[in-house]
Design a protein around this motif. Sequence first.
Motif, PDB file in Angstrom:
ATOM      1  N   PHE B  22       0.835  -1.206   0.000  1.00 51.76           N
ATOM      2  CA  PHE B  22       0.000   0.000   0.000  1.00 51.76           C
ATOM      3  C   PHE B  22       0.873   1.261   0.000  1.00 51.76           C
ATOM      4  N   VAL B  23       1.943   1.239   0.818  1.00 56.09           N
ATOM      5  CA  VAL B  23       2.831   2.405   0.896  1.00 56.09           C
ATOM      6  C   VAL B  23       3.568   2.611  -0.437  1.00 56.09           C
ATOM      7  N   VAL B  24       3.957   1.499  -1.089  1.00 56.51           N
ATOM      8  CA  VAL B  24       4.616   1.613  -2.401  1.00 56.51           C
ATOM      9  C   VAL B  24       3.654   2.265  -3.407  1.00 56.51           C
ATOM     10  N   LEU B  25       2.385   1.826  -3.356  1.00 62.69           N
ATOM     11  CA  LEU B  25       1.372   2.428  -4.241  1.00 62.69           C
ATOM     12  C   LEU B  25       1.200   3.922  -3.944  1.00 62.69           C
ATOM     13  N   LEU B  26       1.226   4.258  -2.631  1.00 62.36           N
ATOM     14  CA  LEU B  26       1.116   5.672  -2.239  1.00 62.36           C
ATOM     15  C   LEU B  26       2.253   6.492  -2.847  1.00 62.36           C
ATOM     16  N   TYR B  27       3.461   5.931  -2.792  1.00 62.98           N
ATOM     17  CA  TYR B  27       4.618   6.636  -3.379  1.00 62.98           C
ATOM     18  C   TYR B  27       4.422   6.810  -4.884  1.00 62.98           C
ATOM     19  N   GLY B  28       3.875   5.770  -5.533  1.00 57.65           N
ATOM     20  CA  GLY B  28       3.630   5.853  -6.973  1.00 57.65           C
ATOM     21  C   GLY B  28       2.663   6.982  -7.288  1.00 57.65           C
ATOM     22  N   ALA B  29       1.561   7.020  -6.522  1.00 60.86           N
ATOM     23  CA  ALA B  29       0.548   8.067  -6.736  1.00 60.86           C
ATOM     24  C   ALA B  29       1.140   9.445  -6.422  1.00 60.86           C
ATOM     25  N   ALA B  30       1.925   9.509  -5.342  1.00 62.36           N
ATOM     26  CA  ALA B  30       2.532  10.785  -4.940  1.00 62.36           C
ATOM     27  C   ALA B  30       3.501  11.280  -6.020  1.00 62.36           C
ATOM     28  N   TYR B  31       4.223  10.333  -6.631  1.00 60.33           N
ATOM     29  CA  TYR B  31       5.199  10.690  -7.678  1.00 60.33           C
ATOM     30  C   TYR B  31       4.482  11.334  -8.868  1.00 60.33           C
ATOM     31  N   LEU B  32       3.322  10.771  -9.225  1.00 61.23           N
ATOM     32  CA  LEU B  32       2.559  11.321 -10.356  1.00 61.23           C
ATOM     33  C   LEU B  32       1.996  12.709 -10.008  1.00 61.23           C
ATOM     34  N   TRP B  33       1.685  12.903  -8.732  1.00 55.09           N
ATOM     35  CA  TRP B  33       1.057  14.151  -8.280  1.00 55.09           C
ATOM     36  C   TRP B  33       2.091  15.265  -8.097  1.00 55.09           C
ATOM     37  N   ASP B  34       3.203  14.955  -7.416  1.00 49.98           N
ATOM     38  CA  ASP B  34       4.226  15.969  -7.146  1.00 49.98           C
ATOM     39  C   ASP B  34       5.599  15.278  -7.065  1.00 49.98           C
ATOM     40  N   THR B  35       6.298  15.291  -8.167  1.00 47.47           N
ATOM     41  CA  THR B  35       7.560  14.540  -8.266  1.00 47.47           C
ATOM     42  C   THR B  35       8.608  15.041  -7.271  1.00 47.47           C
ATOM     43  N   SER B  36       8.765  16.360  -7.168  1.00 45.32           N
ATOM     44  CA  SER B  36       9.856  16.873  -6.324  1.00 45.32           C
ATOM     45  C   SER B  36       9.623  16.560  -4.842  1.00 45.32           C
ATOM     46  N   ARG B  37       8.365  16.666  -4.396  1.00 45.04           N
ATOM     47  CA  ARG B  37       8.069  16.340  -2.994  1.00 45.04           C
ATOM     48  C   ARG B  37       8.235  14.836  -2.738  1.00 45.04           C
ATOM     49  N   THR B  38       7.908  14.025  -3.737  1.00 46.46           N
ATOM     50  CA  THR B  38       8.071  12.572  -3.570  1.00 46.46           C
ATOM     51  C   THR B  38       9.555  12.219  -3.458  1.00 46.46           C
ATOM     52  N   ILE B  39      10.385  12.894  -4.247  1.00 46.48           N
ATOM     53  CA  ILE B  39      11.836  12.657  -4.151  1.00 46.48           C
ATOM     54  C   ILE B  39      12.334  13.086  -2.759  1.00 46.48           C
ATOM     55  N   LYS B  40      11.786  14.207  -2.256  1.00 45.90           N
ATOM     56  CA  LYS B  40      12.135  14.654  -0.904  1.00 45.90           C
ATOM     57  C   LYS B  40      11.692  13.596   0.131  1.00 45.90           C
ATOM     58  N   SER B  41      10.525  13.014  -0.127  1.00 43.73           N
ATOM     59  CA  SER B  41      10.026  11.961   0.775  1.00 43.73           C
ATOM     60  C   SER B  41      10.964  10.757   0.763  1.00 43.73           C
ATOM     61  N   LEU B  42      11.429  10.392  -0.443  1.00 43.70           N
ATOM     62  CA  LEU B  42      12.344   9.245  -0.565  1.00 43.70           C
ATOM     63  C   LEU B  42      13.662   9.527   0.155  1.00 43.70           C
ATOM     64  N   GLU B  43      14.123  10.782   0.057  1.00 42.16           N
ATOM     65  CA  GLU B  43      15.358  11.162   0.777  1.00 42.16           C
ATOM     66  C   GLU B  43      15.127  11.041   2.286  1.00 42.16           C
ATOM     67  N   GLY B  44      13.945  11.484   2.726  1.00 42.70           N
ATOM     68  CA  GLY B  44      13.582  11.361   4.144  1.00 42.70           C
ATOM     69  C   GLY B  44      13.539   9.896   4.560  1.00 42.70           C
TER      70      GLY B  44
END
Lengths: 140, 173
Positions: B22-44
């Motif tokens: 579910f969390v992986v899917l959330l990251y996928g959806a987040a990436y489509l919505w806001d790529t830069s914030r998702t990359i920041k999330s991945l760094e976090g």
Amino acid sequence: MQSFLNAFKKATKNMLSMAPMILAIVGLVGLFQGFVTRQMLASLFGGNPVADTLVGTFAGMIAVGQAMISYILGGELLDQGVSLYAVAAFVLAWVTLGIVQLPMEIEVFGGRFVLYRNLLAFVSTILVATAAAGVTLWLA
Amino acid sequence: MGAGQGSKQQPFRFRGLKLLGFVVLLYGAAYLWDTSRTIKSLEGFVHVLGTLIPILIVVTVLTALINLFIDPKSLAKHLGGESGVKGWVIALSAGVVSHGPMYAWYPMIQGLREKGARDGLLIAFFYARAVKVALLPMMVAYFGLTFTVVLTVLTLLAAWGQGVVMDRMSASV
């Protein structure tokens, strides 16, 4: 030594079985850090100390990260005029309550234990935050 | 998990695979919505995981030591129904000195629970974790000495109080 290795192997196996759960929780922590800004948190507080104490508790439950960050955010909230009652609840709930880790907590301890623990912690957080802020303001 | 020496071993299974998916899917959806914030999330995510791994290693070693040296009988003496004041002191002190996020301690705490540690003491341990000795100077700097002292004392009292309530609820069930 051999018995320690056996015990270590068993403990490692237990920890590894939890790896997907831990990765999921850390993933949610990352998403929170990436998408929830300090301004968003500050905007939740309306100025009513009673309502803000509840908001602080819920915001602390949702927020995740190291305790140190809750102090920094709490300091900023105080500077922005949020009451000490709300900030105390926020800082305390940050460490003692957590929505994000609930699925893992239920999986490990079972629903009954988790329900009681979180209910007791929720009530305690509101009481302790109110009393600590009240005493501090009274002594000031 | 955390069962005592000689107890029947349960088959290995990963826990939380659905949540991870579910969390992986959330990251996928987040990436489509806001790529830069998702990359920041991945760094976090990477940063948090990096700080968590040493804590998980310490918890694993502690769990192994508990399984090896503490049998259910002696654990019941220190953390069981008859542990008295000593049990509260151990639970509250352990909570105060424990580091890292709460979930890192779940496997060890459940191991203790399965060996006979009572729920009231475990609940007291979890709440006492709100007191962070290493961070007290920082708390004083942000909120003042009076607030820090009052909050610390009340938090420990609340941890003990929760444990007492939990023990009574467990006894009445």
